[in-house]
Write a protein that holds these residues in place. Structure first.
Motif, mmCIF file in Angstrom:
data_model
loop_
_atom_site.group_PDB
_atom_site.id
_atom_site.type_symbol
_atom_site.label_atom_id
_atom_site.label_comp_id
_atom_site.label_asym_id
_atom_site.label_seq_id
_atom_site.Cartn_x
_atom_site.Cartn_y
_atom_site.Cartn_z
ATOM 1 N N SER A 76 0.781 -1.237 0.000
ATOM 2 C CA SER A 76 0.000 0.000 0.000
ATOM 3 C C SER A 76 0.812 1.286 0.000
ATOM 4 O O SER A 76 0.303 2.327 -0.413
ATOM 5 C CB SER A 76 -0.940 0.015 1.223
ATOM 6 O OG SER A 76 -0.194 -0.016 2.430
ATOM 7 N N LYS A 80 1.112 3.590 -3.177
ATOM 8 C CA LYS A 80 -0.145 4.259 -3.516
ATOM 9 C C LYS A 80 -0.500 5.319 -2.490
ATOM 10 O O LYS A 80 -0.843 6.459 -2.837
ATOM 11 C CB LYS A 80 -1.271 3.228 -3.615
ATOM 12 C CG LYS A 80 -2.605 3.814 -4.039
ATOM 13 C CD LYS A 80 -3.649 2.711 -4.199
ATOM 14 C CE LYS A 80 -4.981 3.306 -4.645
ATOM 15 N NZ LYS A 80 -6.018 2.230 -4.810
ATOM 16 N N LEU A 87 3.261 6.423 -6.392
ATOM 17 C CA LEU A 87 2.877 5.560 -7.502
ATOM 18 C C LEU A 87 2.157 6.351 -8.581
ATOM 19 O O LEU A 87 2.451 6.203 -9.775
ATOM 20 C CB LEU A 87 1.989 4.415 -7.004
ATOM 21 C CG LEU A 87 1.430 3.490 -8.087
ATOM 22 C CD1 LEU A 87 2.552 2.826 -8.874
ATOM 23 C CD2 LEU A 87 0.511 2.437 -7.468
ATOM 24 N N GLN A 88 1.224 7.194 -8.191
ATOM 25 C CA GLN A 88 0.473 7.979 -9.171
ATOM 26 C C GLN A 88 1.401 8.858 -9.998
ATOM 27 O O GLN A 88 1.264 8.950 -11.227
ATOM 28 C CB GLN A 88 -0.574 8.839 -8.460
ATOM 29 C CG GLN A 88 -1.412 9.697 -9.387
ATOM 30 C CD GLN A 88 -2.215 8.886 -10.394
ATOM 31 O OE1 GLN A 88 -2.709 7.813 -10.070
ATOM 32 N NE2 GLN A 88 -2.320 9.385 -11.622
#
Length: 385
Positions: A44, A47, A52-53
């Motif tokens: 997790s 994100k 990550l984005q």
């Protein structure tokens, strides 16, 4: 008011590191020309942190295919690295981006060496070198391990419970963007920062230490001593996070040069047996009594670091008890109260851990600056239980 750190670029060994807010943009030049990139992550953090984005936006802009592997856990196992390598090999990954803290980056380093070879993680621990590694970038999400700037990796071998560090490789490009540390919990903030503190202490007191290492380590320790108490009370301070990230990074260079020693040798035994023990917390639980013994042996080197916790600590062996108390009290004020017994360890575990630690010190931790015998190790463990 804490002044924000300015962005900078650092070339160290085989790594190029970009430090500062929005330094993730500097990853763009590295991804150009790549076709299929494997993303190594935990379940997790990549994100949740927002990293990550931002990585995916860069990959999408350049029409790069990505293959995610998000099964890395704290104190990662060798089998996780093998599974990741198998997936990336199958998907014909040509490069890797590790998005995470030390555990994720360590797996990324390992996988980059395994993917085009017939080697196993055990081979790497034995010192067998991979002929060709695939390109690796690291997007670091914690201010703890320094793995984004050093050449080492650590894996746990499930069949034996052994946690082993080994020379792996440097990332080609590393990103230290403090924005991605803002989502660390209070415990994560505390444990990772104390990991960096013990990197500074062990490298400064290592038998391989030197003036450069001690300069970096002293700076790192001072930053942590001055910034960590406020950070754990104000987790959204980008200024304090930036400083802790910088401290972690320069302490990473210190251990790359002068290595760790007794605390890491002993902690690896405990978190290898119980991976639920956070590495940084394990170091902190064991650390004060280890510092007592180290200060007795190399008080001048020890005082270089400990003066930032208590300026009255003298570079003499007689201040070993004062050194122990200073570190213990610093950690207590930060809220670190747990003991090894909270993770299921007891007196019955002492003989096997003493035996294993003695073996590791003899084989792999020649950086240890004192003569360690079984009584010393027992004394440290009993204090930590």
């Amino acid at each position: 008011m804490v002044t924000p750190l300015k962005k900078f670029k650092l070339r160290y060994a085989d790594a190029t590191l970009f430090f500062g807010e929005k330094s993730i943009a500097d990853l763009e030049a590295w991804v150009r020309g790549k076709q299929i990139i494997g993303l190594v992550m935990s379940r997790s953090a990549a994100k949740t942190s927002g990293a990550l984005q931002e990585v995916l936006e860069i990959l999408t802009t350049h029409n790069i295919v990505y293959v995610p592997f998000n099964d890395v856990t704290p104190n990662p196992s060798a089998s996780q690295a093998v599974s990741c390598a198998e997936l990336f090999r199958k998907e014909r990954v040509d490069s890797i981006i590790a998005i995470g803290g030390g555990s994720v980056i360590d797996v990324g380093k390992t996988v980059s060496l395994l993917i085009n070879s017939n080697l196993s993680p055990s081979d790497l621990v034995k010192g067998v070198r991979a002929e060709k590694a695939i390109p690796l970038a690291a997007v670091n999400l914690t201010h703890g391990t320094g793995s984004e700037i050093d050449r080492y990796a650590v894996l746990t071998f499930e069949e034996t419970g052994e946690k082993r560090g080994f020379t792996a490789r440097y990332p080609e490009v590393s990103i230290d963007d403090p924005r991605f540390t803002l989502t660390l919990s209070r415990d994560q903030t505390l444990f990772t920062s104390l990991d960096a503190f013990y990197h500074a202490y062990e490298s400064a007191t290592s038998s391989y230490t030197n003036m450069f290492v001690q300069t970096l380590s002293s700076e790192a320790a001072e930053i942590i001593a001055n910034n960590l108490p406020e950070t754990v009370e104000n987790l959204k301070s980008i200024e304090h996070r930036s400083r802790l990230l910088y401290a972690s990074m320069i302490a990473g260079i210190s251990i790359d040069i002068a290595l760790t020693h007794l605390n890491h040798a002993l902690e690896h035994a405990f978190s290898g047996l119980n991976p639920n023990l956070p590495h940084g917390e394990g170091l902190a639980i064991l650390g004060p009594r280890i510092i007592y013994h180290v200060h007795k042996a190399v008080p001048e080197d020890s005082a270089v670091i400990l003066k930032h916790l208590d300026p009255s600590i003298r570079p003499v062996a007689e201040d070993a008890e004062k050194a122990y108390t200073a570190v213990k009290e610093f950690q207590r004020k930060l809220g670190l109260e747990r003991k090894l017994s909270d993770y299921g360890f007891g007196p019955d575990d002492i003989p096997s851990i003493v035996s294993y630690t003695m073996k590791m010190i003899k084989e792999r931790y020649k950086s240890t600056p004192l003569i360690v015998n079984e009584d010393v190790i027992k004394d440290i463990i009993l204090d930590a239980l």
